[in-house]
Design an enzyme around this catalytic site. Structure first.
Site, short mmCIF file in Angstrom:
data_model
loop_
_atom_site.label_atom_id
_atom_site.label_comp_id
_atom_site.label_asym_id
_atom_site.label_seq_id
_atom_site.Cartn_x
_atom_site.Cartn_y
_atom_site.Cartn_z
N SER A 1 51.15 51.07 99.34
CA SER A 1 51.45 51.81 98.11
C SER A 1 52.60 52.75 98.38
CB SER A 1 50.21 52.61 97.69
OG SER A 1 50.53 53.58 96.70
N TYR B 1 43.36 58.50 98.86
CA TYR B 1 43.97 57.18 98.71
C TYR B 1 45.33 57.12 99.40
CZ TYR B 1 45.87 53.01 96.42
OH TYR B 1 46.42 51.78 96.18
#
Length: 249
Positions: free
Chosen positions: A152, A172
């Site tokens: 990501s 995350y």
């Protein structure tokens, strides 16, 4: 006569994983669609088979040592090698609940739940390690296998430190930073064996993970994943990319 290539995509019953499975199958790969839930996994595989694609559901919970071992054994019973592994499965517990009315992430690190972080790391970091280790004998049996870690933009320390607008999602984001490090570690080990290992940043894509707030489609997101999964010999390894090129760690 060329041998049919095999690919495994984890977390592939929906979202980016499902689209990645579709795209690889359309390139004439036999695709193992990894998913925890039998009903959802089989329904996803059936949907792709309905498009004329060779896709089979594989029971796979990346957070379970036993499930991963059983999945590797099941694939090994049907094929001598694996050409592509896409470690796509990922979670972000508490993320959607922390989105404000304008879609901005509003939970500061000081209020991040440690239990949520542990669960996130078990799937997003240790999951790819478990799966890569378990399937390595099959990957090594392929003449030119490729491993893609679905990372990501939030995993980039350079972006986080140089961009005050970047969402400060500690659990995350740091799990994807750790996954980038895992990518490098495997790439260093496996390069002499011709196995390429790279991390892909698909961008902020509309999926269940973010209550479909993302601005990109799964078709756009899958582009870089499929590109890295199908690299020609001599391509990059140990890199971190989006569809426009290398990203800063």
């Amino acid at each position: 006569m060329t041998t049919r290539k095999n690919a495994l995509v984890t977390g592939a019953n929906k979202g980016i994983g499902f689209e990645t499975a579709r795209r690889l199958a359309a390139l004439d790969y036999k695709v193992w669609l990894g998913a925890r839930d039998a009903e959802r996994g089989e329904a996803a595989a059936q949907a792709l088979r309905g498009e004329g694609l060779d896709v089979e559901w594989l029971a796979l919970d990346v957070a379970s040592d036993g499930s991963v071992a059983a999945a590797a054994k099941a694939v090994a019973a049907q094929t001598p090698s694996l050409d592509v592994l896409v470690n796509n499965a990922g979670i972000a517990p508490g993320y959607v609940e922390a989105l404000g009315p304008d879609g901005r992430y509003e939970r500061p690190p000081s209020r991040e739940d440690v239990a949520d972080m542990k669960a996130t790391y078990d799937v997003n970091v240790f999951g790819p390690v478990r799966v890569t280790q378990a399937f390595l004998p099959l990957l090594a049996a392929s003449p030119a296998s490729r491993i893609v870690m679905v990372s990501s933009y939030l995993g980039s320390l350079a972006r986080a430190s140089g961009n005050s607008q970047s969402p400060n999602v500690m659990g995350y984001g740091s799990s994807k930073t750790a996954l980038n490090a895992v990518t490098l570690a495997f790439a260093r080990e496996l390069a002499p064996r011709g196995i390429m290992v790279n991390a892909a940043a698909p961008g902020y894509t509309a999926t269940d993970l973010n209550a479909h707030r993302g601005g990109r489609t799964v078709q756009q997101a899958a582009e870089i994943i499929v590109r890295l999964a199908t690299l020609e010999p001599g391509g990059p390894t140990g890199g971190y990319f989006d569809e426009n090129g290398p990203l800063p760690w």
